[in-house]
Scaffold this motif. Structure first.
Motif, PDB file in Angstrom:
ATOM      1  N   GLU A  85       3.182  -0.803   0.745  1.00 47.65           N
ATOM      2  CA  GLU A  85       2.565   0.533   0.646  1.00 47.65           C
ATOM      3  C   GLU A  85       2.609   1.085  -0.768  1.00 47.65           C
ATOM      4  O   GLU A  85       2.572   2.293  -0.965  1.00 47.65           O
ATOM      5  CB  GLU A  85       3.261   1.517   1.603  1.00 47.65           C
ATOM      6  CG  GLU A  85       2.808   1.390   3.061  1.00 47.65           C
ATOM      7  CD  GLU A  85       3.557   0.306   3.825  1.00 47.65           C
ATOM      8  OE1 GLU A  85       4.770   0.176   3.595  1.00 47.65           O
ATOM      9  OE2 GLU A  85       2.929  -0.433   4.608  1.00 47.65           O
ATOM     10  N   ASP A  86       2.679   0.205  -1.778  1.00 45.73           N
ATOM     11  CA  ASP A  86       2.722   0.704  -3.155  1.00 45.73           C
ATOM     12  C   ASP A  86       1.513   1.609  -3.428  1.00 45.73           C
ATOM     13  O   ASP A  86       0.364   1.208  -3.219  1.00 45.73           O
ATOM     14  CB  ASP A  86       2.728  -0.501  -4.120  1.00 45.73           C
ATOM     15  CG  ASP A  86       2.772  -0.064  -5.563  1.00 45.73           C
ATOM     16  OD1 ASP A  86       3.836   0.412  -5.986  1.00 45.73           O
ATOM     17  OD2 ASP A  86       1.744  -0.156  -6.253  1.00 45.73           O
ATOM     18  N   ALA A  87       1.800   2.835  -3.895  1.00 43.30           N
ATOM     19  CA  ALA A  87       0.729   3.840  -4.011  1.00 43.30           C
ATOM     20  C   ALA A  87      -0.345   3.401  -5.010  1.00 43.30           C
ATOM     21  O   ALA A  87      -1.552   3.504  -4.736  1.00 43.30           O
ATOM     22  CB  ALA A  87       1.327   5.178  -4.427  1.00 43.30           C
TER      23      ALA A  87
ATOM     24  N   SER B  71      -1.125   0.346  -6.045  1.00 47.21           N
ATOM     25  CA  SER B  71      -1.885  -0.798  -5.529  1.00 47.21           C
ATOM     26  C   SER B  71      -2.881  -0.343  -4.476  1.00 47.21           C
ATOM     27  O   SER B  71      -4.012  -0.843  -4.402  1.00 47.21           O
ATOM     28  CB  SER B  71      -0.946  -1.832  -4.904  1.00 47.21           C
ATOM     29  OG  SER B  71      -0.123  -2.392  -5.890  1.00 47.21           O
ATOM     30  N   SER B  72      -2.458   0.629  -3.656  1.00 49.33           N
ATOM     31  CA  SER B  72      -3.321   1.125  -2.599  1.00 49.33           C
ATOM     32  C   SER B  72      -4.586   1.772  -3.200  1.00 49.33           C
ATOM     33  O   SER B  72      -5.696   1.564  -2.703  1.00 49.33           O
ATOM     34  CB  SER B  72      -2.528   2.126  -1.771  1.00 49.33           C
ATOM     35  OG  SER B  72      -3.215   2.444  -0.624  1.00 49.33           O
ATOM     36  N   VAL B  73      -4.407   2.518  -4.291  1.00 52.02           N
ATOM     37  CA  VAL B  73      -5.559   3.134  -4.964  1.00 52.02           C
ATOM     38  C   VAL B  73      -6.474   2.045  -5.548  1.00 52.02           C
ATOM     39  O   VAL B  73      -7.704   2.093  -5.398  1.00 52.02           O
ATOM     40  CB  VAL B  73      -5.085   4.105  -6.085  1.00 52.02           C
ATOM     41  CG1 VAL B  73      -6.258   4.604  -6.912  1.00 52.02           C
ATOM     42  CG2 VAL B  73      -4.328   5.273  -5.482  1.00 52.02           C
ATOM     43  N   TYR B  74      -5.869   1.027  -6.190  1.00 46.50           N
ATOM     44  CA  TYR B  74      -6.685  -0.068  -6.760  1.00 46.50           C
ATOM     45  C   TYR B  74      -7.532  -0.719  -5.673  1.00 46.50           C
ATOM     46  O   TYR B  74      -8.714  -0.973  -5.839  1.00 46.50           O
ATOM     47  CB  TYR B  74      -5.809  -1.166  -7.377  1.00 46.50           C
ATOM     48  CG  TYR B  74      -5.070  -0.771  -8.629  1.00 46.50           C
ATOM     49  CD1 TYR B  74      -5.646   0.066  -9.578  1.00 46.50           C
ATOM     50  CD2 TYR B  74      -3.795  -1.260  -8.888  1.00 46.50           C
ATOM     51  CE1 TYR B  74      -4.954   0.432 -10.722  1.00 46.50           C
ATOM     52  CE2 TYR B  74      -3.098  -0.904 -10.029  1.00 46.50           C
ATOM     53  CZ  TYR B  74      -3.683  -0.052 -10.939  1.00 46.50           C
ATOM     54  OH  TYR B  74      -2.995   0.301 -12.065  1.00 46.50           O
ATOM     55  N   VAL B  75      -6.880  -0.986  -4.524  1.00 52.00           N
ATOM     56  CA  VAL B  75      -7.569  -1.691  -3.432  1.00 52.00           C
ATOM     57  C   VAL B  75      -8.725  -0.839  -2.904  1.00 52.00           C
ATOM     58  O   VAL B  75      -9.839  -1.335  -2.690  1.00 52.00           O
ATOM     59  CB  VAL B  75      -6.564  -2.069  -2.315  1.00 52.00           C
ATOM     60  CG1 VAL B  75      -7.275  -2.499  -1.042  1.00 52.00           C
ATOM     61  CG2 VAL B  75      -5.649  -3.182  -2.804  1.00 52.00           C
ATOM     62  N   ARG B  76      -8.469   0.460  -2.745  1.00 49.08           N
ATOM     63  CA  ARG B  76      -9.528   1.350  -2.262  1.00 49.08           C
ATOM     64  C   ARG B  76     -10.708   1.356  -3.250  1.00 49.08           C
ATOM     65  O   ARG B  76     -11.864   1.245  -2.865  1.00 49.08           O
ATOM     66  CB  ARG B  76      -8.972   2.766  -2.085  1.00 49.08           C
ATOM     67  CG  ARG B  76      -9.818   3.579  -1.142  1.00 49.08           C
ATOM     68  CD  ARG B  76      -9.246   4.955  -0.824  1.00 49.08           C
ATOM     69  NE  ARG B  76      -7.796   5.016  -0.760  1.00 49.08           N
ATOM     70  CZ  ARG B  76      -7.052   5.859  -1.511  1.00 49.08           C
ATOM     71  NH1 ARG B  76      -7.610   6.668  -2.368  1.00 49.08           N
ATOM     72  NH2 ARG B  76      -5.745   5.870  -1.383  1.00 49.08           N
ATOM     73  N   ASN B  77     -10.390   1.443  -4.547  1.00 47.69           N
ATOM     74  CA  ASN B  77     -11.458   1.461  -5.567  1.00 47.69           C
ATOM     75  C   ASN B  77     -12.244   0.153  -5.584  1.00 47.69           C
ATOM     76  O   ASN B  77     -13.467   0.156  -5.739  1.00 47.69           O
ATOM     77  CB  ASN B  77     -10.867   1.707  -6.962  1.00 47.69           C
ATOM     78  CG  ASN B  77     -10.365   3.126  -7.099  1.00 47.69           C
ATOM     79  OD1 ASN B  77     -10.715   3.998  -6.295  1.00 47.69           O
ATOM     80  ND2 ASN B  77      -9.541   3.371  -8.098  1.00 47.69           N
ATOM     81  N   LYS B  78     -11.539  -0.936  -5.404  1.00 48.30           N
ATOM     82  CA  LYS B  78     -12.221  -2.238  -5.397  1.00 48.30           C
ATOM     83  C   LYS B  78     -13.171  -2.319  -4.214  1.00 48.30           C
ATOM     84  O   LYS B  78     -14.309  -2.779  -4.343  1.00 48.30           O
ATOM     85  CB  LYS B  78     -11.205  -3.393  -5.355  1.00 48.30           C
ATOM     86  CG  LYS B  78     -10.549  -3.647  -6.692  1.00 48.30           C
ATOM     87  CD  LYS B  78      -9.376  -4.614  -6.578  1.00 48.30           C
ATOM     88  CE  LYS B  78      -8.661  -4.703  -7.930  1.00 48.30           C
ATOM     89  NZ  LYS B  78      -7.373  -5.405  -7.867  1.00 48.30           N
TER      90      LYS B  78
ATOM     91  N   PRO C 160       1.741  -6.587  -7.626  1.00 46.46           N
ATOM     92  CA  PRO C 160       2.824  -7.497  -7.255  1.00 46.46           C
ATOM     93  C   PRO C 160       3.050  -7.547  -5.746  1.00 46.46           C
ATOM     94  O   PRO C 160       2.783  -6.571  -5.045  1.00 46.46           O
ATOM     95  CB  PRO C 160       4.036  -6.871  -7.953  1.00 46.46           C
ATOM     96  CG  PRO C 160       3.726  -5.407  -8.016  1.00 46.46           C
ATOM     97  CD  PRO C 160       2.239  -5.304  -8.138  1.00 46.46           C
ATOM     98  N   LEU C 161       3.561  -8.700  -5.294  1.00 48.63           N
ATOM     99  CA  LEU C 161       3.938  -8.861  -3.896  1.00 48.63           C
ATOM    100  C   LEU C 161       5.399  -8.426  -3.729  1.00 48.63           C
ATOM    101  O   LEU C 161       6.135  -8.363  -4.720  1.00 48.63           O
ATOM    102  CB  LEU C 161       3.768 -10.329  -3.492  1.00 48.63           C
ATOM    103  CG  LEU C 161       2.316 -10.798  -3.374  1.00 48.63           C
ATOM    104  CD1 LEU C 161       2.250 -12.319  -3.300  1.00 48.63           C
ATOM    105  CD2 LEU C 161       1.650 -10.161  -2.159  1.00 48.63           C
ATOM    106  N   PRO C 162       5.825  -8.131  -2.492  1.00 47.39           N
ATOM    107  CA  PRO C 162       7.239  -7.770  -2.293  1.00 47.39           C
ATOM    108  C   PRO C 162       8.166  -8.888  -2.800  1.00 47.39           C
ATOM    109  O   PRO C 162       7.759 -10.054  -2.893  1.00 47.39           O
ATOM    110  CB  PRO C 162       7.336  -7.633  -0.768  1.00 47.39           C
ATOM    111  CG  PRO C 162       5.954  -7.409  -0.285  1.00 47.39           C
ATOM    112  CD  PRO C 162       5.033  -8.081  -1.236  1.00 47.39           C
ATOM    113  N   ASP C 163       9.412  -8.490  -3.094  1.00 47.87           N
ATOM    114  CA  ASP C 163      10.367  -9.419  -3.739  1.00 47.87           C
ATOM    115  C   ASP C 163      10.619 -10.704  -2.959  1.00 47.87           C
ATOM    116  O   ASP C 163      10.919 -11.733  -3.561  1.00 47.87           O
ATOM    117  CB  ASP C 163      11.715  -8.707  -3.961  1.00 47.87           C
ATOM    118  CG  ASP C 163      11.584  -7.663  -5.063  1.00 47.87           C
ATOM    119  OD1 ASP C 163      10.560  -7.693  -5.784  1.00 47.87           O
ATOM    120  OD2 ASP C 163      12.490  -6.803  -5.172  1.00 47.87           O
TER     121      ASP C 163
END
Ligand code: NDP
Length: 297
Positions: free
Chosen positions: A44-46, A48-55, A101-104
């Motif tokens: 739920e990285d904020a 990354s979530s914005v990037y994905v929505r924009n893409k 990034p993916l989770p650790d």
């Protein structure tokens, strides 16, 4: 005082997106379906979530199909690999992008390696990196390809020019070096162990800064009339408690009186990255369908 040109990456990217949209129409007419981009977001990285929505939004605007796969940060790597496997086998999916990034608990390299290289629109798979290195047709990482487009638009032929890239990451610096070598530049790849970086940068006709350190490259490092591409995106605290602002890796206000042209941050390289992602998706779709990608893309 002479002032260099500020390269409008936003306008250039808008033109590229229009070209992609035209190419998509012709693809649909020939292939009978839309090109499809699948974006996978784990967690739920904020940002990354914005990037994905924009893409997703940008993909739909060009007339392509956008598919979003959001998964919880707790899924196992095997579950993610299964999803990638399904997307590899789905004929309606031409491009697969796993948001990093993916989770650790996940291994980025293993996940990228699972993507079908023909659908690897980020150009991060070792097969695509290898093809780029040996000069074969490849899907090329979006940010450096966008930088190259801006450089060619500004300078035309790059043959014989001295290029210095600061930063040697696999996603920006190294592929940038390969692309500029292919254009017959004399390429220097500088990094954190480079000695006397100022004098290395000073010999360049082309400077690409991809470091991630706010305003590290100083104005007087830059040779008069060089073209500077600033890839860095750094969030710095606002003055007197004001809102944080974005700055690049180059001290823009100092550099302006030295350069022939420079990309601003924001509004330079950033908008190019998404536009090239759309371009790569169309190119991947054309290749998978046995069609030639539109000329000039
Ligand atoms: P990485 O952190 O992966 O790489 C940074 C590079 O900079 C490394 O090669 C490192 O050297 C080098 N470096 C660090 N400190 C110095 C120093 N003092 N002097 C010289 N070189 C140094 O970063 P990325 O390539 O992923 O990203 C770089 C920047 O670009 C970031 O600000 C990032 O946010 C931005 N970016 C922007 C994009 C866009 O769309 N506009 C897309 C991708 C990135 P060493 O290898 O020796 O450690």
């Amino acid at each position: 005082m002479k002032v260099g040109r500020i390269i409008d990456g936003k306008a250039f990217a808008a033109g590229l997106r229009e070209q992609v949209a035209t190419g998509v129409q012709s693809f649909v007419a020939q292939a009978g379906r839309k090109p499809g981009l699948a974006v996978v977001l784990v967690g739920e990285d904020a940002a990354s979530s914005v990037y994905v929505r924009n893409k997703g939004k940008a993909t739909l605007e060009t007339g392509m199909e956008s598919m979003e796969f959001r998964r919880s940060a707790t899924i196992s790597q095997d579950e993610l690999l299964e999803l990638i496997d399904e997307l590899n086998g789905d004929d309606d999916v031409d491009g697969i992008l796993v948001q990093l990034p993916l989770p650790d608990h996940m291994d980025d390299k293993a996940v990228i390696a699972a993507i079908d290289p023909a659908k690897d629109v980020d150009g991060f798979h070792v097969v695509n990196a290898g093809k780029l290195a040996v000069g074969e047709d490849a899907l090329v990482p979006c940010t450096p390809l966008g930088c190259l487009m801006l450089l060619k638009d500004e300078l035309g032929d790059l043959d014989g020019l001295e290029a210095v890239i600061v930063g040697r990451s696999n996603i920006v610096g190294k592929p940038m070096a390969q692309l500029l070598l292919k254009e017959n530049c004399t390429v220097t790849l500088a990094h954190s162990r480079t000695r006397d970086l100022a004098s290395v940068v000073h010999r360049a006709d082309i400077v690409v800064a991809a470091v991630g350190r706010p305003e590290m490259v100083k104005g007087d490092w830059i040779k008069p009339d060089a073209v500077v591409i600033d890839v860095g995106i750094n969030r710095v605290a606002g003055k007197e408690g004001g809102k944080p602002t974005l700055v690049g890796d180059v001290a823009m206000s100092e550099a302006l009186s030295h350069v022939r042209a420079i990309t601003p941050v924001p509004g330079g390289v950033g908008p190019m990255t998404i536009a090239v992602l759309l371009r790569n998706t169309l190119v991947a779709a054309c290749k998978r369908a046995g069609l030639s990608p539109p000329e000039g893309l």
